[in-house]
Design a protein around this motif. Structure first.
Motif, PDB file in Angstrom:
ATOM      1  N   LEU A  27       0.835  -1.128  -0.070  1.00  0.00           N
ATOM      2  CA  LEU A  27       0.153   0.107   0.012  1.00  0.00           C
ATOM      3  C   LEU A  27       0.912   1.197  -0.166  1.00  0.00           C
ATOM      4  O   LEU A  27       0.433   2.311  -0.522  1.00  0.00           O
ATOM      5  N   HIS A  28       1.854   1.269   0.540  1.00  0.00           N
ATOM      6  CA  HIS A  28       2.937   2.281   0.728  1.00  0.00           C
ATOM      7  C   HIS A  28       3.441   2.733  -0.578  1.00  0.00           C
ATOM      8  O   HIS A  28       3.426   3.868  -1.165  1.00  0.00           O
ATOM      9  N   ASP A  29       3.718   1.787  -1.538  1.00  0.00           N
ATOM     10  CA  ASP A  29       4.212   2.030  -2.839  1.00  0.00           C
ATOM     11  C   ASP A  29       3.132   2.293  -3.819  1.00  0.00           C
ATOM     12  O   ASP A  29       3.329   3.213  -4.515  1.00  0.00           O
ATOM     13  N   ARG A  30       1.890   1.758  -3.623  1.00  0.00           N
ATOM     14  CA  ARG A  30       0.926   2.184  -4.539  1.00  0.00           C
ATOM     15  C   ARG A  30       0.372   3.490  -4.268  1.00  0.00           C
ATOM     16  O   ARG A  30       0.116   4.332  -5.265  1.00  0.00           O
ATOM     17  N   ILE A  31       0.457   4.013  -2.898  1.00  0.00           N
ATOM     18  CA  ILE A  31      -0.278   5.499  -2.898  1.00  0.00           C
ATOM     19  C   ILE A  31       0.950   6.302  -3.476  1.00  0.00           C
ATOM     20  O   ILE A  31       0.507   7.549  -4.248  1.00  0.00           O
ATOM     21  N   ILE A  32       2.232   6.163  -3.168  1.00  0.00           N
ATOM     22  CA  ILE A  32       3.253   6.996  -3.578  1.00  0.00           C
ATOM     23  C   ILE A  32       3.328   7.139  -5.375  1.00  0.00           C
ATOM     24  O   ILE A  32       3.219   7.983  -5.570  1.00  0.00           O
ATOM     25  N   ALA A  33       2.879   5.898  -5.889  1.00  0.00           N
ATOM     26  CA  ALA A  33       2.869   5.704  -7.324  1.00  0.00           C
ATOM     27  C   ALA A  33       1.900   6.626  -8.018  1.00  0.00           C
ATOM     28  O   ALA A  33       1.932   7.345  -8.874  1.00  0.00           O
ATOM     29  N   THR A  34       0.573   6.377  -7.296  1.00  0.00           N
ATOM     30  CA  THR A  34      -0.539   7.123  -7.711  1.00  0.00           C
ATOM     31  C   THR A  34      -0.346   8.791  -7.624  1.00  0.00           C
ATOM     32  O   THR A  34      -0.788   9.522  -8.363  1.00  0.00           O
ATOM     33  N   CYS A  35       0.137   9.163  -6.485  1.00  0.00           N
ATOM     34  CA  CYS A  35       0.473  10.546  -6.402  1.00  0.00           C
ATOM     35  C   CYS A  35       1.407  10.952  -7.341  1.00  0.00           C
ATOM     36  O   CYS A  35       1.058  12.151  -7.988  1.00  0.00           O
ATOM     37  N   ALA A  36       2.306  10.097  -7.745  1.00  0.00           N
ATOM     38  CA  ALA A  36       3.160  10.692  -8.842  1.00  0.00           C
ATOM     39  C   ALA A  36       2.676  10.916 -10.039  1.00  0.00           C
ATOM     40  O   ALA A  36       3.080  11.601 -10.957  1.00  0.00           O
ATOM     41  N   GLN A  37       1.749  10.022 -10.443  1.00  0.00           N
ATOM     42  CA  GLN A  37       0.919   9.936 -11.834  1.00  0.00           C
ATOM     43  C   GLN A  37       0.074  11.171 -11.741  1.00  0.00           C
ATOM     44  O   GLN A  37      -0.105  11.905 -12.801  1.00  0.00           O
ATOM     45  N   ILE A  38      -0.159  11.796 -10.694  1.00  0.00           N
ATOM     46  CA  ILE A  38      -0.833  12.970 -10.513  1.00  0.00           C
ATOM     47  C   ILE A  38      -0.208  14.108 -10.651  1.00  0.00           C
ATOM     48  O   ILE A  38      -0.530  15.185 -10.992  1.00  0.00           O
ATOM     49  N   GLY A  39       1.024  13.952 -10.098  1.00  0.00           N
ATOM     50  CA  GLY A  39       2.164  15.132 -10.563  1.00  0.00           C
ATOM     51  C   GLY A  39       2.912  15.645  -9.024  1.00  0.00           C
ATOM     52  O   GLY A  39       3.252  16.717  -9.155  1.00  0.00           O
ATOM     53  N   ARG A  99     -12.511  12.181   9.765  1.00  0.00           N
ATOM     54  CA  ARG A  99     -13.582  12.203   8.573  1.00  0.00           C
ATOM     55  C   ARG A  99     -13.062  11.485   7.403  1.00  0.00           C
ATOM     56  O   ARG A  99     -12.084  11.435   7.150  1.00  0.00           O
ATOM     57  N   ILE A 100     -13.854  10.471   7.074  1.00  0.00           N
ATOM     58  CA  ILE A 100     -13.617   9.411   6.031  1.00  0.00           C
ATOM     59  C   ILE A 100     -14.450   9.818   4.624  1.00  0.00           C
ATOM     60  O   ILE A 100     -15.478  10.111   4.753  1.00  0.00           O
ATOM     61  N   VAL A 101     -13.564  10.171   3.650  1.00  0.00           N
ATOM     62  CA  VAL A 101     -13.863  10.786   2.453  1.00  0.00           C
ATOM     63  C   VAL A 101     -13.824   9.831   1.200  1.00  0.00           C
ATOM     64  O   VAL A 101     -12.484   9.563   1.110  1.00  0.00           O
ATOM     65  N   PRO A 102     -14.718   9.629   0.180  1.00  0.00           N
ATOM     66  CA  PRO A 102     -14.147   8.954  -0.928  1.00  0.00           C
ATOM     67  C   PRO A 102     -13.149   9.762  -1.805  1.00  0.00           C
ATOM     68  O   PRO A 102     -13.158  11.029  -1.622  1.00  0.00           O
ATOM     69  N   LEU A 103     -12.475   9.164  -2.356  1.00  0.00           N
ATOM     70  CA  LEU A 103     -11.044   9.519  -3.150  1.00  0.00           C
ATOM     71  C   LEU A 103     -11.423   9.609  -4.640  1.00  0.00           C
ATOM     72  O   LEU A 103     -11.890   8.552  -5.160  1.00  0.00           O
ATOM     73  N   ASN A 104     -10.917  10.553  -5.396  1.00  0.00           N
ATOM     74  CA  ASN A 104     -10.843  10.484  -6.716  1.00  0.00           C
ATOM     75  C   ASN A 104      -9.138  10.798  -7.162  1.00  0.00           C
ATOM     76  O   ASN A 104      -8.784  11.762  -6.639  1.00  0.00           O
ATOM     77  N   PRO A 105      -8.604   9.995  -8.212  1.00  0.00           N
ATOM     78  CA  PRO A 105      -9.250   8.807  -8.784  1.00  0.00           C
ATOM     79  C   PRO A 105      -9.495   7.492  -8.013  1.00  0.00           C
ATOM     80  O   PRO A 105      -8.532   7.619  -6.869  1.00  0.00           O
ATOM     81  N   VAL A 106      -9.954   6.838  -8.222  1.00  0.00           N
ATOM     82  CA  VAL A 106     -10.159   5.342  -7.450  1.00  0.00           C
ATOM     83  C   VAL A 106      -8.703   4.937  -7.149  1.00  0.00           C
ATOM     84  O   VAL A 106      -8.189   4.563  -8.363  1.00  0.00           O
ATOM     85  N   ILE A 107      -8.389   4.518  -6.103  1.00  0.00           N
ATOM     86  CA  ILE A 107      -6.910   3.481  -5.991  1.00  0.00           C
ATOM     87  C   ILE A 107      -7.455   2.278  -5.591  1.00  0.00           C
ATOM     88  O   ILE A 107      -8.067   2.213  -4.361  1.00  0.00           O
ATOM     89  N   PRO A 108      -7.560   1.110  -6.143  1.00  0.00           N
ATOM     90  CA  PRO A 108      -8.051  -0.197  -5.764  1.00  0.00           C
ATOM     91  C   PRO A 108      -7.231  -0.901  -4.898  1.00  0.00           C
ATOM     92  O   PRO A 108      -6.055  -0.630  -4.767  1.00  0.00           O
ATOM     93  N   TRP A 109      -7.793  -1.668  -4.114  1.00  0.00           N
ATOM     94  CA  TRP A 109      -6.994  -2.431  -2.937  1.00  0.00           C
ATOM     95  C   TRP A 109      -7.650  -4.019  -2.989  1.00  0.00           C
ATOM     96  O   TRP A 109      -8.854  -4.256  -2.707  1.00  0.00           O
ATOM     97  N   LYS A 110      -6.918  -4.875  -3.674  1.00  0.00           N
ATOM     98  CA  LYS A 110      -7.298  -6.021  -4.109  1.00  0.00           C
ATOM     99  C   LYS A 110      -6.579  -7.169  -3.412  1.00  0.00           C
ATOM    100  O   LYS A 110      -5.318  -7.217  -3.506  1.00  0.00           O
ATOM    101  N   LEU A 111      -7.337  -7.694  -2.545  1.00  0.00           N
ATOM    102  CA  LEU A 111      -6.351  -9.025  -1.730  1.00  0.00           C
ATOM    103  C   LEU A 111      -6.450 -10.396  -2.218  1.00  0.00           C
ATOM    104  O   LEU A 111      -7.636 -10.720  -2.687  1.00  0.00           O
ATOM    105  N   GLY A 112      -5.413 -11.232  -2.201  1.00  0.00           N
ATOM    106  CA  GLY A 112      -5.708 -12.495  -2.478  1.00  0.00           C
ATOM    107  C   GLY A 112      -4.782 -13.334  -1.515  1.00  0.00           C
ATOM    108  O   GLY A 112      -3.653 -12.845  -1.187  1.00  0.00           O
ATOM    109  N   ILE A 113      -4.970 -14.657  -1.767  1.00  0.00           N
ATOM    110  CA  ILE A 113      -4.238 -15.576  -1.063  1.00  0.00           C
ATOM    111  C   ILE A 113      -3.265 -16.218  -2.217  1.00  0.00           C
ATOM    112  O   ILE A 113      -3.619 -16.373  -3.428  1.00  0.00           O
TER     113      ILE A 113
END
Length: 301
Positions: free
Chosen positions: A200-212, A254-268
């Motif tokens: 999640l740490h890397d995913r958030i940073i990567a998405t922020c970088a895409q936004i600028g 306060r919990i607020v929806p975010l745009n763009p959507v950042i997915p969080w998909k878990l698996g075994i």
């Protein structure tokens, strides 16, 4: 060098600490220190060196630990195959769980599995998803929970939850009254995130970088409840999965929806090119039956 000595050596290398390795193996610290010193004398090389308060592998240590891991993995594979040949429903499972998902999804699954297979013991390891992935690939774990898609090659998987991240703000934040916030509006905020061994740490940073922008990270933790408390007292903002947001006291944040959507998909996840013991095969099938029926597709892939 025997299997037990190799296991001691591998644990010291994994934890970078004689004390924590001894705790993981349920033995005393002098016992493991004496074993490693004996191996160094036997092999005529130094395996570890101290750098400050930490210990690190020497070049010789890296070579020997790598070979020892291969041997120990093959030994466990042989033992697992022999257990299957004996057709006895017993065994031992080593499962990796990121701290943020263990309590939310697995107590009931593990409890039901134990009822069905009381002779199969389960050892849980709490680590970030990136560490769980690498430990499954290396054979340290039989299976684990990771964020999909996986970063490591050679892993099979099935998803069991798909959500999105939400923005978590202190009540006095100027965006706390909004119905939705765009990620680029957070460019000047301080972020409180999970540690670097969490996907999640890397995913958030990567998405922020895409936004600028590059997020300004002021605190990192492995515990979601501590992260939410730091947000509540105004130390920063964070992004957390919906499952975790449902556990948070929404009177303090306060919990607020975010745009763009950042997915969080878990698996075994498990190694697809490795022999799977009876216990591992049953765990994968059992977890699939229990978890997949409750997949929540509120997020977007």
């Amino acid at each position: 060098m025997d299997i037990k000595q190799m296991q001691y050596l591998i644990e010291v290398a994994r934890h970078r600490s004689f004390t924590r390795a001894a705790e993981a193996l349920y033995i005393t610290q002098p016992t493991i220190s004496k074993t490693v010193k004996g191996l160094e004398d036997e092999l005529g090389v130094v395996l570890f060196e101290r750098i400050g308060k930490k210990i690190v592998l020497t070049d010789a240590g890296q070579l020997i630990v790598s070979k020892a891991q291969q041997i120990v993995t093959e030994y466990h594979n042989m033992a697992a195959e022999l257990d299957d040949l004996r057709n006895m429903k017993r065994g031992h499972l080593r499962i990796g769980l990121p701290p943020m998902v263990g309590a939310s999804f697995f107590p009931n699954v593990i409890g039901k599995f134990h009822e069905r297979y009381p002779k199969i013991t389960i050892q849980l390891f709490e680590d970030g998803a990136k560490k769980v992935e690498s430990n499954v690939v290396e054979g340290v774990l039989d299976a684990g929970v990771a964020v999909l898609p996986t970063l490591q090659e050679g892993l099979a998987s099935f998803p069991f939850v798909e959500e999105r991240l939400h923005l978590v703000l202190p009540p006095e934040h100027h965006l706390s009254g909004r119905d939705q916030v765009h990620l680029k509006e957070l460019a000047e905020d301080d972020f409180v995130l999970f540690r670097k061994d969490f996907t999640l740490h890397d995913r958030i940073i990567a998405t922020c970088a895409q936004i600028g922008f590059q997020p300004r990270i002021v605190y990192e933790s492995s515990q979601w409840d501590l992260i939410s408390e730091m947000v509540a007292v105004g130390l920063g903002i964070t992004l957390l999965p919906e499952t975790i947001c449902r556990e948070i006291d929404d009177e303090r944040v306060r919990i607020v929806p975010l745009n763009p959507v950042i997915p969080w998909k878990l698996g075994i996840v498990w190694r697809e090119d490795r022999y799977l013991s009876f216990a591992t095969r049953e765990w994968i099938q059992f977890a699939r039956e229990m978890l997949v029926t409750s997949i929540d597709y509120r997020g977007e892939a």
